[in-house]
Structure formats: C-alpha cells, structure tokens
Design a protein around this motif. Structure first.
Motif, mmCIF file in Angstrom:
data_model
loop_
_atom_site.group_PDB
_atom_site.id
_atom_site.type_symbol
_atom_site.label_atom_id
_atom_site.label_comp_id
_atom_site.label_asym_id
_atom_site.label_seq_id
_atom_site.Cartn_x
_atom_site.Cartn_y
_atom_site.Cartn_z
ATOM 1 N N GLU A 175 -6.868 -7.738 -0.025
ATOM 2 C CA GLU A 175 -6.265 -8.455 -0.638
ATOM 3 C C GLU A 175 -5.421 -9.665 -0.130
ATOM 4 O O GLU A 175 -5.537 -10.944 -0.658
ATOM 5 N N TRP A 184 0.964 -1.181 -0.183
ATOM 6 C CA TRP A 184 -0.077 0.130 -0.080
ATOM 7 C C TRP A 184 1.072 1.171 0.080
ATOM 8 O O TRP A 184 2.054 1.311 0.384
ATOM 9 N N GLU A 232 -2.177 -4.387 -6.093
ATOM 10 C CA GLU A 232 -2.888 -4.964 -7.279
ATOM 11 C C GLU A 232 -2.417 -5.753 -8.382
ATOM 12 O O GLU A 232 -2.736 -6.878 -8.553
ATOM 13 N N GLU A 276 -7.664 -1.708 1.863
ATOM 14 C CA GLU A 276 -7.682 -2.469 0.390
ATOM 15 C C GLU A 276 -6.650 -3.635 0.452
ATOM 16 O O GLU A 276 -6.797 -4.618 -0.011
ATOM 17 N N LYS A 279 -14.445 -3.786 -5.265
ATOM 18 C CA LYS A 279 -15.244 -4.875 -6.148
ATOM 19 C C LYS A 279 -14.127 -5.743 -6.788
ATOM 20 O O LYS A 279 -14.571 -6.820 -7.343
ATOM 21 N N ALA A 280 -12.834 -5.152 -7.135
ATOM 22 C CA ALA A 280 -11.927 -5.930 -7.911
ATOM 23 C C ALA A 280 -11.588 -6.987 -7.068
ATOM 24 O O ALA A 280 -10.608 -7.892 -7.459
ATOM 25 N N SER A 330 -14.656 5.802 -3.455
ATOM 26 C CA SER A 330 -13.564 5.324 -4.096
ATOM 27 C C SER A 330 -13.123 3.992 -3.841
ATOM 28 O O SER A 330 -12.865 3.001 -4.495
ATOM 29 N N PHE A 331 -13.100 3.899 -2.269
ATOM 30 C CA PHE A 331 -12.560 2.560 -1.655
ATOM 31 C C PHE A 331 -13.645 1.307 -2.094
ATOM 32 O O PHE A 331 -13.041 0.140 -2.602
ATOM 33 N N THR A 372 -1.565 0.408 -5.955
ATOM 34 C CA THR A 372 -1.485 -0.212 -7.190
ATOM 35 C C THR A 372 -0.473 -1.142 -7.424
ATOM 36 O O THR A 372 -0.827 -2.207 -8.154
ATOM 37 N N LEU A 416 -3.507 4.908 -3.520
ATOM 38 C CA LEU A 416 -3.981 3.531 -4.163
ATOM 39 C C LEU A 416 -2.899 2.529 -4.139
ATOM 40 O O LEU A 416 -1.685 2.629 -4.351
ATOM 41 N N GLN A 442 -15.494 1.128 -4.512
ATOM 42 C CA GLN A 442 -15.289 0.792 -6.204
ATOM 43 C C GLN A 442 -14.322 0.040 -6.311
ATOM 44 O O GLN A 442 -13.998 -0.939 -7.203
ATOM 45 N N ARG A 443 -13.338 0.142 -5.767
ATOM 46 C CA ARG A 443 -11.782 -0.689 -5.727
ATOM 47 C C ARG A 443 -11.995 -2.034 -5.091
ATOM 48 O O ARG A 443 -11.233 -2.955 -5.521
#
Length: 990
Positions: A359, A215, A240, A355, A521-522, A515-516, A237, A235, A518-519
C-alpha cells in the motif's frame, strides 16, 4: 514566336521521353552506357532519338541567344555597377565605426575623477547588498534545523534552496569567510536528502510507530472455540480503507501545500506524499527512487527477519519438532497445534506487513506518477516502475520462504543436527565464546512508544547542539551491520527456521500465500506492467516447477533411505504392531512414507503429477526388492557347465515348464494337486539326471531363506496396504502434461482439496482413470514378486532333497559289517529340513507353509526308486543301511508332515534280502492275487515296475561284479543276465 514553339516542343519531348535525365539522381555516365547497350535492358534503340533531341535542343538554344543577346550584354554592365556601389558602402561603414570608437575613447578620458567616483559608489552598493545577504545566510541554519525537526520538509527545502542560490552567486564566490557556510549548506543538501529518504523508508517499511495502525497482528481465534486451523488472518482492513480514501482524495496536479499546524506523520500516506514532493522540489527525486530500488531487497529481508524474530520469541522450542516413529525414523507430518500456530503466525503476520508495504508503494507510485505528469518529466518509466520490482521481490521472498520450509530430507537431518548442537552447547558448562556478543542494540524493540520517544528527544538535543551531525541514514548503520549477521542458520535466505522443514508443510504454507496474492490484486496500480493474471499463476508455477521437483527430490531421498539403510532388509523389531507376520523394516518405513505423502496430498489441491511421484517410487521400491531378491539367489560364480548365474530354484521359479506347474500347484486342490505334483517330480528328476545339482545350486544359508520369507511377507503386506489407498478422482488436472493453461480453466491453486463425503478422514491416493493403470500394475508387480519368492522356496526344498538323496544313492553299499548309523548325507538333509521348516514356519502363514512342504512323500519315494540305479553296489549289510536311512528320513519328516510315508521305498529295498529268486516269487504272488489277468495292463497292478525290479536284481549281483576275481565276475554277469531275462518273461506272462 517560332523560337518559343521550338523550345516548347523540345521541352515536351524531354518530359515525355527523357524525364529521368532531369532528376538529381540521374548519372550521365550510366545513361551513356545504356545508350551504347544493345541488349534488351539497354537503350541503344533510342540512341537516334536521343541525337535528334540533342540537335533540337542545340538549335533552340542558338535561337534564344540570337534573339536576346543585346539584353545579355546590357545586364552584365548593370551587375558591375551594383557591385561597385556595394563595395563603396562597406568602406563608408568601416570609416564610421572607426570614428565612433575614437569618439567613445575621447569621451571617457576627458574627466578621470568622475570615473573613480562612479566606480566607488558602485562598489559600496555591492558591499551593502553582500552584507545583507550574509546576514540572511547566517539565519538559514537555524531556520533549516527548525523545519527539519518539525518534519516540515517542503519549507526546509525552500529555505535550503534560497540559501544555496545566494551563496552560489558569482559575487559570493570570492568571499573566503563564507567557505565554511558554503560547505555547510552543501552538506545540508546531502543530509536533507538522506534524512527524507530515510523517513520515506521508515514509513514505507513500517518502521515508524505511526505505521502500526496500517496492519493487524495475527490472532488465534480461540475464544470462539474453533480449531487450530481456523485463524483470523491479520488483514490490513484499516489500511485498506485508509488507502482507498487517500487515493480518492489525492490531487497531484498542483504542488502540495504544507500544513503548518498539523503533525505531518499523523497520516502516514500524506507524509509519504510530502516527502516525495520535497525530494522533487530539491531535485533529488530520481536519487530517491534509485535508493528505494536499491534498498528494496535489504528492507524486505529485514522485515522478514524481524517478523521471524517476533514469532520466534512467542513460541517455545518444544512446540516445533517432528513426530517420529518408535525406531526414530520419519513417521509423517505432525498436525499438532504448536507447529500449525508457528507457521500460521509467521505467514499471516508477514503477509499482513507485505500488504501494508505494498500500500505504501502504491501511494509512492501514484504521487510520483502525478508529479511526472504535472511537470512533464522525460524519465517517467524509470521513476514509476518500482511497484513491478516490489512484486518481483515479493515473489522471491515467497519462493524463499516456501523453499526453506519445504526442504529435502537431507536438510531435515542437517537441521536436526544443528539444533541438537545448539542445545548441547547450552547444556555444557565452561567459558563462553567471547567473540560473540551477549547484548546487541539490534535486539531493542525499536517499535515501542517509549523507545521512539526517548530516541526523538536524544536526536533533538544532538541536532540542536551540532546541526547536521545526526541523520537517520547514519543512525541505523550500526543496527544494520549487526542485523546482517544475526540469523543465518537453517535456510538459504539467511532467515532462522522456526520449524523443521519438510515438503509436508505445504498444507500450512499454501492458504496464507493464496490469500495474500488475492488481496494484492486490489493494490496493484492499474497502469503498472504487472498482468493481474500472473499474480496467481506465479504460485501455480512455483508449485509445478519448484515444489514438484523438490517434492520429487525429497520423496526420492526419503524413499532411498528405506532402500539403502543397513537394516532396510532386516526384520522390523516392531512388526507385530503393523502385520500378522514379520516384514522388512524398510517396507514398514516405506509404507509410512507413502501414507504420509497421501495424507499431505489431501491438504493441497489435487495434481496428478504429485500422485505420479509416489506411484513411481512404489515401482522403484518393487525394483529394489526384486534386485535384492536377485542378489540373494545369485551364485558367486557362474555355473561352469550350464552357464546359469542364478541358483537353480530361482531359475526354475522364474520361467520354464516347472514355473507353470508350480504356479498352477499354488492354486490347485484335490486330485489336481496329485497330478501336478507328479508332473513336477518328473520334471525335477529328469533335469537332475541330465544336469546333476551342485552344492552351489542350493540356497543353504538360513539367513537367506529367512530373508526370502520376509520378502514374501513384505510384498504381500505392502500390496494389501497400498491397495486400500486406491481412489479414482474426478479432477483430471495433470501439470506434467499441460504446456499451458486455458483462460477458461480454473487454476488448480484456487481449488481446494476435493474429497467425497464418504472418504473424509480416510488416507487415499487420488488418481485418474489413466494413472490408476500404473498403480494397479505396481500392486501386480508386488504380487508377482511374492509369488516368485514363494515358488523359489517351494522348489528349493525339493532341490535340496534331490541333491542329498542323490549323493546318498551314489555311495557304495557293499559293506563288510552291519552299520548302526545312517549316512552322513541323510543326517545333513534332516538338519537342513528342520532348519528350513523353522524358518518358513516362523515367517509364513499356514497356507504358504503347507504349499512349500507338501507333498514330499511322492518325491522321496520316486527318487529312491527311480535313481536306485545310481547305487554302484549293494550287499545285505548295505541294504540294511539303506532301510535305516529311509527310516531315519521318514521319522524326521513326520515332525514336519504327519502324512509323510516312505513304506513303499522301504519295501523295495526289503526285497533285496530275498535275492533274485525271492523277487520273482513276489512278482508271481502279486500276479496270482490278480488272477493272472494283468496282461493288458503290462504289470500295472504290481507294486514296482520292471525297470525298478531290474535294478534291484542287478544290485543283487553287484557285489560279485565288483570282485577282483575274473571268474567270479563272469559268473555274476551270467547269473544276473539269466535272472533279468526270467524277470522279463515273468512280467510279460503276468
């Protein structure tokens, strides 16, 4: 053959008619009862057929017995022979078994020395194997500690399970020397489980230094010259890409093979897989899953608390306060960059960690699901349902954070009091509270590389010295206990509040949360029970079901403060900064609140339910002001005669004919003003004659008059200000009227605050075509209340004049000596008029001022002439006093209105000095000036009417009528009647 035919016929008949009796469920008694039942449901009609079938069956059986009786007899003898043969065979087998047992005993007892040698040899072999296994057991602790220190938990589990299998063998149970080793290995099984679970939590919740790359911290995008609201969200990234790459290469169909050369923690996700595989191999996977589920709320709480502390240390406390108005009241949401940075830093950083944690749980879910499928475990649902619990806790934490920073006004005041108390304690001297620790190990930055290195070295030394003494689960107990009581001020969840809570923070809290989600969902596993559409609907539900009631509660409390403050209905000391005339302090504070609320609505997606809240409060404020008005114009006790509770002016102003006249008078001009004023005078004087006014009917308190003026100015100012907020939006969303959402409808949380280009920067209240009706109704109510107050003041002035002049006229004017001072009631009326004028002139505009004061001359003149009959008696000295009263009153009124003139009333009472003869002479003179052609007008060209002159003539004889001598009274009556008759004749002739 004939018998076989009979049997077949009988069987065929049974199958056709009585098949049900061949089944196992058939109850003979029930069939018998049915055969005896002659009803429509019974079988009595089949009884004869049943008897016939029975006879045929008996006949067939007899035929079979007669045909085969010889075979039956021979089979019975054969059966007995077979039975006897079986019994003899059993007897022989028993004898053979007894013989074999006896032979075995004989063989075993023939050479005892061979038996002892064989037993000894077997014992020696077992002892050698036991010694070899004991040597292997002695090497297990070293191997186990080595594997654990190297974080190679798969091989550590293999070593431990091998040792446990050896030491739990039956031949090892009786060796007392292995009791300590047995206890050690049992403890190591528990310890290894705890260590692996703690390592798993360390990587799931980003405690390990190897998780820092999963993160990114929050960064203010100041280098690009953007505003404070343009932030680079942290984010994850890299994480991810890492998780997608890991999930693409993940293969759980075969057990994981441990790499001997690599650092297991270098790849955080692979390390999580390693730990799960090791726990499964140890048989503790279900225990680990239970532990994760149980500790999940606590771990998330610590993540939030740690993030809270980190953000708290980055910003000084001076950047966190609300902006307040000049008088200390709440002035609205501060848009300063300090508060924006703090809330943005907290939420973006926290959601980045959430997030990354999600993960880690996704990896955990995939690995456990693969193990369940590979090994065919039955409790699959209990092992793979953790991600749903994580999402529930995320919802709970998000609700808590949103709720904590969207608290009510009461919590704001309480938070301010708490912070002021802390600052006061810091500024005071004296000894500190020794019950509170100054230094705590929990304050150490456990995430730094130096601390992690030193901690690992210390653990290696302790584990080498005393294996099993140190485990991660025990090592952090102290820190957990300290952390549990670290921060608990300011919020229901126990987290320290970094900024003062307010519902107006929603504009800063909503974007990171959306925003959190929405992210997230992946990251949600496709096979989980979480419905993707519920991720955003959760926040929709929070805003509608939690934020909306809380906003309603907060808005109600803040508005209530503007109602119930002691100085809410007092003059605002700073009214000149906002209005042209003085207004209530509560009105100014209420509009500031309305303006702040509308400003907040401009930062969140539109929902008409929110706009309806402030419209409701606007209407409630009008009701409070109207209630205050009613309390101000209500008498202490109900009128004993008329049953009225309100003051007379307020009663006239609210309804009735006088209400209509004064309402028209406020907008009239020219000749219409004179006509309406005459009508108003007629109504007032008529009512005053029928129901004389009392002092309790009047609003004599100057403070009340000034407050009514303030109420008028406040309502006019508020209606003008609020009308500028009127804005009809094209977005018809109203969550209070929708029981559900259609799938085609776009969720309102995904909608930005829509504003037309021409309205950018303006503070508006968005409304629909339907709700704007209620809004316009509130403005109309403000205007109506202001008009009612103005009419009350207008009528009140005239009621005062009528009351005091009526009392003046009711006094006796038969005086023995001339009087140089006017009547006390005239002086009181003058003082009242001056005070009334000062109050309304300083609080109202010129237009309203003129409406209240003018015209007064017609009222005073008409009252003095029409109610002159109230005078009980008058002589020349009394007439002089009356003219003095009129003169003093006129001079005083000229200070208020230069056009005031009471000359007609003065001339009226001047006729008294001329006597009855002089009155008739003046009438003749007036008639002569008109040429005697005034008959049709009925004397309309005369200055005074017949009734007025008649009263004046009667007053001329009032002194004689009041005499104690009877002859004087009789003479005065006779003369008065004669002169009144002559006056009537003169006016008729003229």
């Amino acid at each position: 053959m004939a018998d076989e035919g009979i049997i077949k016929d009988v069987l065929r008949s049974i199958q056709q008619d009585w098949q049900f009796m061949t089944e196992e469920e058939c109850v003979p008694v029930q069939v018998a009862l049915q055969l005896m039942d002659s009803s429509s449901l019974g079988r009595a009609h089949q009884y004869d057929a049943f008897q016939e079938t029975y006879k045929q069956l008996q006949k067939a059986l007899k035929a079979i017995v007669n045909e085969h009786h010889q075979g039956f007899n021979s089979s019975i003898g054969t059966f007995h022979k077979i039975q006897a043969s079986i019994q003899s065979s059993q007897a022989r087998v028993r004898n053979l078994k007894d013989s074999l047992t006896e032979a075995k005993g004989n063989l075993g007892s023939t050479k005892p020395e061979l038996k002892s040698l064989a037993t000894s040899s077997q014992n020696y072999d077992e002892m050698l194997q036991t010694l070899s296994q004991i040597e292997q057991l002695e090497l297990i602790p070293e191997k186990l500690e080595s594997r654990i220190s190297e974080k190679k938990f798969l091989s550590a589990v293999d070593v431990l399970q091998e040792g446990l299998r050896m030491i739990r063998r039956s031949d090892m149970q009786d060796i007392a020397a292995l009791s300590e080793r047995r206890v050690y290995l049992s403890n190591q099984e528990t310890s290894l489980t705890d260590i692996m679970i703690e390592e798993l939590h360390s990587h799931l919740y980003l405690k390990s230094p190897y998780c820092h790359d999963r993160w990114k911290a929050y960064m203010q995008n100041g280098a690009k010259g953007t505003s404070a609201d343009s932030n680079e969200a942290p984010l994850a990234t890299t994480g991810e890409r890492q998780i997608h790459r890991f999930l693409e290469t993940l293969d759980v169909s075969t057990p994981m093979i441990e790499q001997a050369t690599e650092n297991p923690e270098a790849d955080s996700f692979s390390y999580v897989q390693l730990l799960v595989e090791a726990l499964n191999k140890l048989g503790q996977l279900d225990l680990a899953v239970d532990s994760i589920e149980q500790r999940l709320p606590v771990e998330l709480f610590r993540v939030v608390d740690k993030t809270n502390d980190e953000v708290d240390q980055r910003y000084p406390s001076t950047m966190r306060g609300f902006s307040t108005s000049h008088d200390g009241s709440f002035a609205g949401h501060s848009r300063e960059s300090g508060r924006t940075k703090i809330i943005s830093d907290l939420l973006w950083t926290l959601y980045a960690k959430f997030e990354a944690i999600a993960e880690g749980h996704r990896v955990l879910h995939e690995v456990i699901a693969g193990i369940v499928k590979r090994e065919g475990l039955h409790n699959a649902e209990s092992l793979t349902g953790g991600f749903k619990e994580l999402w529930k806790l995320y919802q709970s934490e998000m609700r808590s954070l949103l709720h904590d920073y969207l608290s009510t006004a009461g919590d704001v005041a309480r938070s301010r009091h708490t912070q002021n108390g802390h600052q006061g304690k810091l500024s005071q001297g004296g000894q500190r509270d020794r019950s509170k620790k100054v230094f705590k190990l929990s304050n150490i930055d456990t995430g730094s590389i130096e601390i992690a290195t030193e901690q690992e070295d210390l653990e290696m030394i302790l584990k080498a010295s005393v294996p099993g003494l140190v485990s991660n689960s025990h090592r952090k107990v102290g820190l957990m206990n300290n952390d549990a009581n670290t921060h608990h001020d300011g919020s229901a969840t126990g987290h320290k509040l970094l900024v003062e809570p307010s519902v107006f923070n929603m504009g800063l809290l909503l974007p990171p949360s959306l925003s959190f989600i929405q992210r997230l969902k992946a990251i949600v596993p496709p096979e989980s029970d979480i419905v993707m559409s519920t991720l955003t609907s959760f926040l929709d539900d929070f805003l509608v079901n939690v934020f909306h009631p809380q906003l309603d509660e907060t808005l109600t409390e803040l508005c209530a403060q503007t109602f119930i403050e002691l100085d809410a209905f007092q003059k605002d000391p700073h009214w000149a900064q906002v209005a042209r005339k003085p207004i209530f302090k509560g009105t100014s504070a209420f509009f500031n609140l309305v303006e702040t609320f509308c400003q907040m609505l401009g930062t969140i997606p539109h929902d008409q339910a929110f706009s309806q809240l402030i419209i409701t409060q606007m209407g409630l404020y009008q009701e409070k002001c109207f209630g205050w008005y009613k309390a101000s114009v209500t008498r202490a006790q109900m009128h004993t005669e008329h049953g009225m509770q309100a003051k007379i002016a307020a009663a006239y102003a609210e309804q009735g004919e006088l209400h209509d006249v004064t309402q028209q008078l406020s907008v009239a001009d020219g000749q219409e003003v004179e006509d309406l004023a005459a009508r108003e005078i007629d109504i007032l004087l008529t009512d005053a004659r029928e129901r004389p006014f009392q002092v309790s009917d009047l609003i004599l308190d100057r403070k009340t008059v000034a407050s009514l003026c303030l109420l008028y100015s406040s309502m006019k100012w508020l209606s003008s200000k609020i009308s500028h907020l009127r804005h009809i939006t094209a977005n018809p969303i109203d969550s209070s009227r929708r029981s559900g959402r259609s799938r085609e409808e776009k969720r309102w949380t995904m909608l930005g605050p829509e504003r037309e280009a021409e309205h950018q920067g303006a503070i508006l209240l968005p409304m629909t075509e339907e709700s704007v009706i209620a809004f316009d109704g509130v403005i109309t109510a403000y205007e109506d209340l202001a008009a009612t107050v103005l009419r009350t003041l207008h009528i009140e002035l005239r009621c005062r004049v009528i009351y005091y002049l009526t009392r003046t006229l009711q006094s006796s004017y038969i005086l023995e000596h001339p009087v140089a001072d006017p009547e006390p009631n005239i002086l009181t009326l003058n003082a009242n008029l001056v005070g009334f004028d000062e109050d309304i002139k300083s609080h109202l505009r010129e237009t309203e001022y003129r409406y209240i004061l003018t015209p007064l001359s017609p009222l005073l003149t008409t009252l003095l002439l029409r109610h002159a009959s109230l005078i009980p008696g008058m002589n020349r000295h009394g007439a002089a006093l009356m003219r003095l009263n009129i003169l003093v009153l006129q001079q005083n009124l000229k200070n208020l209105d230069a056009d005031v003139s009471l000359q007609r009333a003065a001339r009226y009472f001047s006729l008294f000095d001329q006597g009855a003869e002089g009155i008739l002479r003046s009438v003749r003179e007036r008639s002569g000036q008109t040429g005697g052609n005034g008959e049709e007008e009925g004397g309309g060209s005369l200055e005074f009417s017949y009734d007025e002159l008649k009263v004046l003539v009667e007053l001329g004889f009032s002194e004689g009528l009041a005499s104690d001598r009877r002859e004087v009274v009789v003479s005065a009556k006779r003369e008065c009647g004669e002169w009144v008759l002559r006056l009537s004749e003169e006016l008729w002739q003229s």
